[in-house]
Design a protein around this motif. Structure first.
Motif, PDB file in Angstrom:
ATOM      1  N   GLN A   1      -9.495   2.551   7.750  1.00 55.17           N
ATOM      2  CA  GLN A   1      -8.067   2.810   7.701  1.00 55.17           C
ATOM      3  C   GLN A   1      -7.332   1.488   7.469  1.00 55.17           C
ATOM      4  O   GLN A   1      -7.732   0.454   8.002  1.00 55.17           O
ATOM      5  N   LEU A   2      -6.309   1.565   6.631  1.00 52.78           N
ATOM      6  CA  LEU A   2      -5.503   0.381   6.340  1.00 52.78           C
ATOM      7  C   LEU A   2      -4.057   0.665   6.725  1.00 52.78           C
ATOM      8  O   LEU A   2      -3.513   1.716   6.378  1.00 52.78           O
ATOM      9  N   GLN A   3      -3.446  -0.284   7.408  1.00 57.33           N
ATOM     10  CA  GLN A   3      -2.060  -0.138   7.847  1.00 57.33           C
ATOM     11  C   GLN A   3      -1.257  -1.306   7.303  1.00 57.33           C
ATOM     12  O   GLN A   3      -1.461  -2.446   7.731  1.00 57.33           O
TER      13      GLN A   3
ATOM     14  N   GLY B   1      -6.620  -6.065  -0.812  1.00 51.34           N
ATOM     15  CA  GLY B   1      -5.461  -6.673  -1.467  1.00 51.34           C
ATOM     16  C   GLY B   1      -4.315  -5.708  -1.642  1.00 51.34           C
ATOM     17  O   GLY B   1      -4.211  -4.709  -0.944  1.00 51.34           O
ATOM     18  N   TRP B   2      -3.489  -6.044  -2.614  1.00 54.69           N
ATOM     19  CA  TRP B   2      -2.194  -5.389  -2.747  1.00 54.69           C
ATOM     20  C   TRP B   2      -1.943  -4.903  -4.172  1.00 54.69           C
ATOM     21  O   TRP B   2      -2.257  -5.597  -5.139  1.00 54.69           O
ATOM     22  N   PHE B   3      -1.379  -3.725  -4.233  1.00 49.78           N
ATOM     23  CA  PHE B   3      -0.875  -3.152  -5.468  1.00 49.78           C
ATOM     24  C   PHE B   3       0.574  -2.769  -5.213  1.00 49.78           C
ATOM     25  O   PHE B   3       0.989  -2.616  -4.072  1.00 49.78           O
ATOM     26  N   ARG B   4       1.322  -2.596  -6.278  1.00 48.99           N
ATOM     27  CA  ARG B   4       2.708  -2.171  -6.107  1.00 48.99           C
ATOM     28  C   ARG B   4       3.084  -1.155  -7.179  1.00 48.99           C
ATOM     29  O   ARG B   4       2.477  -1.114  -8.244  1.00 48.99           O
TER      30      ARG B   4
ATOM     31  N   TYR C   1       4.748  -1.458  -1.906  1.00 47.73           N
ATOM     32  CA  TYR C   1       3.512  -2.243  -1.906  1.00 47.73           C
ATOM     33  C   TYR C   1       2.462  -1.512  -1.071  1.00 47.73           C
ATOM     34  O   TYR C   1       2.726  -1.118   0.072  1.00 47.73           O
ATOM     35  N   TYR C   2       1.281  -1.358  -1.646  1.00 45.31           N
ATOM     36  CA  TYR C   2       0.166  -0.692  -0.991  1.00 45.31           C
ATOM     37  C   TYR C   2      -0.980  -1.680  -0.800  1.00 45.31           C
ATOM     38  O   TYR C   2      -1.281  -2.459  -1.709  1.00 45.31           O
ATOM     39  N   CYS C   3      -1.627  -1.630   0.356  1.00 43.92           N
ATOM     40  CA  CYS C   3      -2.859  -2.387   0.488  1.00 43.92           C
ATOM     41  C   CYS C   3      -4.035  -1.457   0.252  1.00 43.92           C
ATOM     42  O   CYS C   3      -3.952  -0.247   0.497  1.00 43.92           O
ATOM     43  N   ALA C   4      -5.104  -2.020  -0.251  1.00 46.22           N
ATOM     44  CA  ALA C   4      -6.276  -1.247  -0.637  1.00 46.22           C
ATOM     45  C   ALA C   4      -7.520  -2.085  -0.436  1.00 46.22           C
ATOM     46  O   ALA C   4      -7.465  -3.316  -0.422  1.00 46.22           O
ATOM     47  N   ALA C   5      -8.657  -1.407  -0.295  1.00 51.31           N
ATOM     48  CA  ALA C   5      -9.926  -2.092  -0.058  1.00 51.31           C
ATOM     49  C   ALA C   5     -11.032  -1.449  -0.873  1.00 51.31           C
ATOM     50  O   ALA C   5     -11.054  -0.224  -1.067  1.00 51.31           O
TER      51      ALA C   5
ATOM     52  N   GLY D   1      -3.872   2.241   2.037  1.00 47.38           N
ATOM     53  CA  GLY D   1      -2.935   2.440   3.125  1.00 47.38           C
ATOM     54  C   GLY D   1      -1.649   3.060   2.609  1.00 47.38           C
ATOM     55  O   GLY D   1      -1.422   3.164   1.401  1.00 47.38           O
ATOM     56  N   LYS D   2      -0.808   3.459   3.538  1.00 42.00           N
ATOM     57  CA  LYS D   2       0.526   3.907   3.162  1.00 42.00           C
ATOM     58  C   LYS D   2       1.334   2.692   2.720  1.00 42.00           C
ATOM     59  O   LYS D   2       1.094   1.588   3.169  1.00 42.00           O
ATOM     60  N   GLY D   3       2.273   2.916   1.852  1.00 41.77           N
ATOM     61  CA  GLY D   3       3.013   1.813   1.290  1.00 41.77           C
ATOM     62  C   GLY D   3       4.088   1.274   2.210  1.00 41.77           C
ATOM     63  O   GLY D   3       4.521   1.926   3.168  1.00 41.77           O
ATOM     64  N   THR D   4       4.522   0.072   1.878  1.00 37.33           N
ATOM     65  CA  THR D   4       5.665  -0.536   2.550  1.00 37.33           C
ATOM     66  C   THR D   4       6.645  -0.988   1.463  1.00 37.33           C
ATOM     67  O   THR D   4       6.247  -1.600   0.474  1.00 37.33           O
ATOM     68  N   LEU D   5       7.908  -0.654   1.666  1.00 40.27           N
ATOM     69  CA  LEU D   5       8.905  -0.881   0.627  1.00 40.27           C
ATOM     70  C   LEU D   5       9.447  -2.303   0.694  1.00 40.27           C
ATOM     71  O   LEU D   5       9.884  -2.767   1.755  1.00 40.27           O
ATOM     72  N   VAL D   6       9.428  -2.967  -0.446  1.00 40.98           N
ATOM     73  CA  VAL D   6      10.048  -4.283  -0.595  1.00 40.98           C
ATOM     74  C   VAL D   6      11.215  -4.134  -1.560  1.00 40.98           C
ATOM     75  O   VAL D   6      11.033  -3.663  -2.685  1.00 40.98           O
TER      76      VAL D   6
END
Length: 122
Positions: A1-3, A33-36, A92-96, A113-118
């Protein structure tokens, strides 16, 4: 799980630090890492790090402004974002995925993971 956490509203030129806390996986075995993504546009790879050896990848659009790092004791990956621009506005989403996937290989990653808004205002 990614948070994922750490998103928010910032003015252009400002900074934010995103965090991606991993649980339930052997941290050292993965690239994380991160995707957006902006609504209506394709998902874009931002940055990845191989936890075992620290190999990193950055998209050209953010090189020199963003830095990815990991804290193995906390099973957490960080994305320090400096000199933010309005074009950086996205979810922005983190992924593995497998450690070799240190690049924009979003379709091959195993965990998201669920995204976080920037939001970067001009």
């Amino acid at each position: 799980q990614l948070q994922a956490s750490g998103g928010g509203l910032v003015q252009a030129g400002g900074s934010l630090r995103l965090s991606c806390a991993a649980s339930g996986l052997k941290f050292d075995d993965y690239a994380i890492g991160w995707f957006r993504q902006v609504p209506g546009k394709e998902r874009e790879g931002v940055s990845m790090i191989a936890i075992s050896d620290g190999t990193t990848w950055y998209a050209d659009s953010i090189k020199g402004r963003f830095t990815i790092s990991s804290d193995n004791a906390k099973n957490t990956v960080y994305l320090q974002m400096n000199n933010l621009k309005p074009d950086d506005t996205a979810v922005y989403y983190c992924a593995a995925g497998l450690a070799i996937l240190v690049g924009p290989y979003g379709n091959d990653l195993d965990y998201w993971g669920k995204g976080t808004l920037v939001t970067v205002s001009s």
